[in-house]
Scaffold this active site. Structure first.
Site, mmCIF file in Angstrom:
data_model
loop_
_atom_site.group_PDB
_atom_site.id
_atom_site.type_symbol
_atom_site.label_atom_id
_atom_site.label_comp_id
_atom_site.label_asym_id
_atom_site.label_seq_id
_atom_site.Cartn_x
_atom_site.Cartn_y
_atom_site.Cartn_z
ATOM 1 N N GLU A 153 0.831 -1.222 0.000
ATOM 2 C CA GLU A 153 0.000 0.000 0.000
ATOM 3 C C GLU A 153 0.858 1.262 0.000
ATOM 4 O OE1 GLU A 153 -2.839 1.851 -0.697
ATOM 5 O OE2 GLU A 153 -3.929 0.371 0.488
ATOM 6 N N GLY A 158 1.548 6.679 -0.739
ATOM 7 C CA GLY A 158 1.711 6.863 0.704
ATOM 8 C C GLY A 158 0.502 6.330 1.446
ATOM 9 N N ASP A 225 8.980 8.227 -10.979
ATOM 10 C CA ASP A 225 8.319 7.824 -9.724
ATOM 11 C C ASP A 225 6.818 7.590 -9.968
ATOM 12 O OD1 ASP A 225 8.334 7.801 -6.587
ATOM 13 O OD2 ASP A 225 6.751 9.202 -7.133
ATOM 14 N N LYS A 229 4.540 3.971 -9.816
ATOM 15 C CA LYS A 229 3.268 3.809 -9.086
ATOM 16 C C LYS A 229 2.154 3.408 -10.052
ATOM 17 C CE LYS A 229 4.740 7.280 -5.748
ATOM 18 N NZ LYS A 229 4.773 8.722 -5.468
ATOM 19 N N GLY A 326 6.248 11.141 2.942
ATOM 20 C CA GLY A 326 6.598 11.619 4.278
ATOM 21 C C GLY A 326 6.568 10.477 5.276
HETATM 22 N N1 HSE Z 1 8.858 11.519 -4.089
HETATM 23 C C1 HSE Z 1 7.517 11.023 -4.072
HETATM 24 C C2 HSE Z 1 6.560 12.168 -4.233
HETATM 25 C C3 HSE Z 1 7.146 10.312 -2.808
HETATM 26 O O1 HSE Z 1 6.992 13.315 -4.309
HETATM 27 O O2 HSE Z 1 5.367 11.926 -4.308
HETATM 28 C C4 HSE Z 1 7.598 8.932 -2.799
HETATM 29 O O3 HSE Z 1 7.119 8.252 -3.915
#
Ligand code: HSE
Length: 452
Positions: A153, A158, A225, A229, A326
């Site tokens: 998850e 996050g 990134d 996801k 975070g």
């Molecule tokens: N660096 C990513 C963001 C968080 O800024 O959403 C971790 O995937």
């Protein structure tokens, strides 16, 4: 009668005490935490601070068996005493600990982290991870049929429960599209460019100063990134197994403050959107800056926040919003996954045997925004619109900003097109760029229509 009632009450108390004893003495779930940086430290704090509530919720305690870190001496000083005694410099040692039932991989990266997850699965230990890069790029989930489960998850957005909603709440529905803001750093940068009217580089500097950007900021600003996801979302929602490379992500690095202003003048905001959509029997995947009408809910998602919209046949549109990164939010999602394992909840299902076909990027259809600078002289606009007609692209609107003065005045021209394939628009943009009176690049972005 009273005697009978007494005997019944006595029997009830015995059963209740027995059940309670059974409940509380169920063996603890031991976890090995691999990586005790920002997120790992957050997980340890939460497991310690909320130990009683976690135990009550799961019917068994969750205990830390071992902690592996790169620099044990530094970690021992930083961690609480009960944890510092468990520290080792070798993840293999933590993984092999006899009380480690589950391995929580929070090292990040695609090297040792992937090795660690593979070794854990081989040893028959379930894995919890926040590592989208390793899951999207390394072959970890493909074995996830007979192998122990991997819970992730925290890897998607996050603490925004995208995995849980796709896996549980919408399990009986048919998902048609998942799209949204899943990189908080880019969203922060774009919010700064809109609100504070700063350049991309100034907005990036502010993101770094506030600790939003990844150690390698390129992962955020070039869209990798978000692509990682999206690959996980595509797997859960559509049973696809795309490599992150197949998504051909475009980030926000090249965004010009001029396009932010032009978008605003037309009633739009620019957002980095990740999108997985079934269209004509194929799955279209994209990560790129898109224009969204100012009144849409996604347009209001500000700063480093994430938001995901899932469109499904029966439920309609479900919007999930929250902190996508975070220590606090990510650790909360990791701990929830550990608790799912403690309670014996089923893991994300393996993808179906036949994944959907991926749509070629150039076939993706949408309305488009084009912006270019041209010499302000007779016939320039006619040449441009002629090329659009030649490429079979219909114009919805054209705007020309006040020309600059001087000996060779120029004009900034913004064109909104009707729906057309990305490849068709890209070819036309390349043709327009070659016109002798066009100066510089032709900027091209999709315009998001539909959705709340
Ligand atoms: N660096 C990513 C963001 C968080 O800024 O959403 C971790 O995937």
């Amino acid at each position: 009668m009273a005697d009978k009632l007494h005997r019944r009450a006595f029997a009830f108390v015995i059963i209740a005490v027995f059940m309670r004893g059974k409940h509380n003495t169920a063996s603890a779930l031991g976890v090995a935490i691999v990586g005790a940086g920002v997120v790992g430290g957050g997980v340890l704090r939460l497991l310690r601070r909320n130990a009683a509530a976690i135990r009550a919720h799961c019917g068994r305690a969750v205990t830390v068996a071992a902690i592996a870190v790169r620099r044990p001496a530094a970690a021992k000083k930083r961690l609480a005493r009960e944890h510092s005694e468990l520290v080792t410099g070798d993840w293999r040692e933590a993984l092999a600990h006899p009380r480690a039932d589950v391995v929580v991989e929070l090292m990040g990266g695609t090297g040792a982290a992937a090795d660690c997850m593979r070794a854990a699965l081989k040893a028959g230990k379930p894995v919890v991870t926040a590592n989208k890069a390793a899951l999207a790029e390394c072959d970890i989930l493909s074995a996830n049929g007979k192998a122990p489960p991997v819970f992730y998850e925290a890897a998607v957005a996050g603490c925004v429960p995208v995995v849980k909603v796709l896996r549980e709440s919408l399990a009986g529905d048919t998902v048609a599209e998942v799209f949204g803001i899943i990189n908080g750093t880019c969203n922060y940068i774009l919010s700064q460019m809109h609100r504070e009217r700063v350049s991309f580089s100034e907005a990036l500097a502010r993101a770094q100063k506030n600790g939003y950007a990844e150690a390698d900021a390129g992962l955020d600003i070039d869209g990798a990134d978000a692509a990682h996801k999206l690959a996980l979302i595509a797997r859960l929602a559509f049973g696809a197994q795309p490599s992150a490379k197949a998504i051909a992500a475009k980030g926000v690095r090249d965004l010009d403050a001029m396009d932010i202003r032009c978008a605003e003048q037309l009633g739009f905001v620019v957002k980095l959107l990740a999108r997985a959509q079934m269209r004509g029997g194929e799955l279209a995947l994209s990560v790129r800056p898109e224009l969204i009408a100012r009144e849409k809910m996604l347009a209001a998602v500000d700063g480093a926040m994430n938001a995901v919209i899932i469109r499904s046949e029966n439920a309609g549109e479900t919007m999930l919003y929250g902190a996508g990164a975070g220590a606090g939010p990510t650790a909360t999602a990791v701990v929830a996954d550990i608790m799912d394992i403690a309670r014996g909840c089923p893991p994300p299902p393996p993808p179906p045997a036949k994944p959907p076909k991926l749509q070629k990027q150039e076939k993706a259809r949408s309305e488009h925004y084009l912006r270019l600078r041209a010499r302000d002289k007779t016939g320039v606009l006619a040449a441009i619109t002629g090329l659009l007609a030649k490429n079979k692209i219909s114009i919805e609107a054209i705007h020309q900003n006040e020309p600059g003065d001087g000996a060779r005045p120029t004009a900034d021209i913004v064109i909104l097109t009707h729906e057309a394939a990305r490849g068709q628009v890209a070819k036309c943009a390349a043709d327009i760029k070659k016109l002798p009176d066009v100066c510089g690049d032709v900027v091209m972005m999709p315009v998001a229509r539909g959705g709340k």
